[in-house]
Design an enzyme around this catalytic site. Structure first.
Site, mmCIF file in Angstrom:
data_model
loop_
_atom_site.group_PDB
_atom_site.id
_atom_site.type_symbol
_atom_site.label_atom_id
_atom_site.label_comp_id
_atom_site.label_asym_id
_atom_site.label_seq_id
_atom_site.Cartn_x
_atom_site.Cartn_y
_atom_site.Cartn_z
ATOM 1 N N ILE A 34 73.585 -69.444 -59.895
ATOM 2 C CA ILE A 34 73.928 -70.746 -60.482
ATOM 3 C C ILE A 34 73.989 -71.856 -59.421
ATOM 4 C CG2 ILE A 34 76.475 -70.625 -60.338
ATOM 5 C CD1 ILE A 34 76.465 -71.476 -63.357
ATOM 6 N N HIS A 105 76.478 -57.014 -56.057
ATOM 7 C CA HIS A 105 75.266 -57.799 -56.298
ATOM 8 C C HIS A 105 74.481 -57.943 -55.015
ATOM 9 C CE1 HIS A 105 78.674 -60.509 -55.509
ATOM 10 N NE2 HIS A 105 77.822 -61.332 -54.898
HETATM 11 P P1 AMP Z 1 79.249 -63.612 -53.291
HETATM 12 O O1 AMP Z 1 79.923 -64.645 -52.439
HETATM 13 O O2 AMP Z 1 78.319 -62.717 -52.522
HETATM 14 O O3 AMP Z 1 80.246 -62.840 -54.125
HETATM 15 O O4 AMP Z 1 78.277 -64.404 -54.261
HETATM 16 C C1 AMP Z 1 78.579 -64.753 -55.576
HETATM 17 C C2 AMP Z 1 77.430 -65.578 -56.092
HETATM 18 O O5 AMP Z 1 77.523 -65.653 -57.483
HETATM 19 C C3 AMP Z 1 77.386 -67.014 -55.553
HETATM 20 O O6 AMP Z 1 76.134 -67.237 -54.902
HETATM 21 C C4 AMP Z 1 77.537 -67.865 -56.827
HETATM 22 O O7 AMP Z 1 76.772 -69.056 -56.786
HETATM 23 C C5 AMP Z 1 77.044 -66.910 -57.893
HETATM 24 N N1 AMP Z 1 77.565 -67.153 -59.233
HETATM 25 C C6 AMP Z 1 78.847 -67.355 -59.598
HETATM 26 N N2 AMP Z 1 78.938 -67.516 -60.919
HETATM 27 C C7 AMP Z 1 77.674 -67.414 -61.423
HETATM 28 C C8 AMP Z 1 77.118 -67.495 -62.725
HETATM 29 N N3 AMP Z 1 77.865 -67.714 -63.812
HETATM 30 N N4 AMP Z 1 75.769 -67.337 -62.851
HETATM 31 C C9 AMP Z 1 75.000 -67.121 -61.772
HETATM 32 N N5 AMP Z 1 75.471 -67.028 -60.512
HETATM 33 C C10 AMP Z 1 76.792 -67.176 -60.330
#
Ligand code: AMP
Length: 121
Positions: A34, A105
């Site tokens: 996002i 992820h």
């Molecule tokens: P991390 O810091 O590795 O846990 O990364 C989490 C990622 O999830 C970040 O890059 C956010 O931008 C992404 N993120 C959070 N909420 C969403 C969402 N609803 N849809 C897509 N990506 C998301």
């Protein structure tokens, strides 16, 4: 760490909030981040409840492990990352890794030169 079923990716998997899906299989979902940090920024997540890479690698079934990695490879192909000019796969874990979402992820980033992997402290 115990798995928290209220995390945002668990909510995406339950269909409670939308996502921009790239590819979905029986065990894996790939979607666009996002807040993209590069021209291409995809996330690949297992559908199973795994907190981080170590949890997934240690506890997922062979079928889940294979499906996750084959789906990641397919996403790289679909988004022009591989074959292509290259990309970076990152997975953050815990406090030191600055993991925000406690559901495993893989970030797949590309479309530009990404710089060095880790900033100097
Ligand atoms: P991390 O810091 O590795 O846990 O990364 C989490 C990622 O999830 C970040 O890059 C956010 O931008 C992404 N993120 C959070 N909420 C969403 C969402 N609803 N849809 C897509 N990506 C998301």
């Amino acid at each position: 760490m115990r798995y928290d079923p209220t995390n945002i990716f668990a909510r995406i998997l339950r269909g409670e909030i939308p996502n921009k899906t790239i590819l979905e299989t029986a065990h894996t979902l790939a979607f666009h981040d996002i807040h993209p940090q590069a021209p291409v920024h995809a996330l690949v997540i297992p559908k199973g409840a795994y907190v981080d890479f170590a949890d997934f690698a240690a506890n997922a079934t062979a079928e889940e492990l294979v499906d996750f990695h084959r789906t990641s490879a397919k996403v790289c192909e679909m988004l022009g990352l591989a074959p292509g000019d290259g990309f970076r796969g990152i997975t953050n874990a815990g406090v030191n890794g600055m993991q925000e979402v406690p559901h495993y992820h893989l970030h797949l980033l590309g479309g530009r030169v990404l710089g060095r992997l880790v900033e100097k402290a």
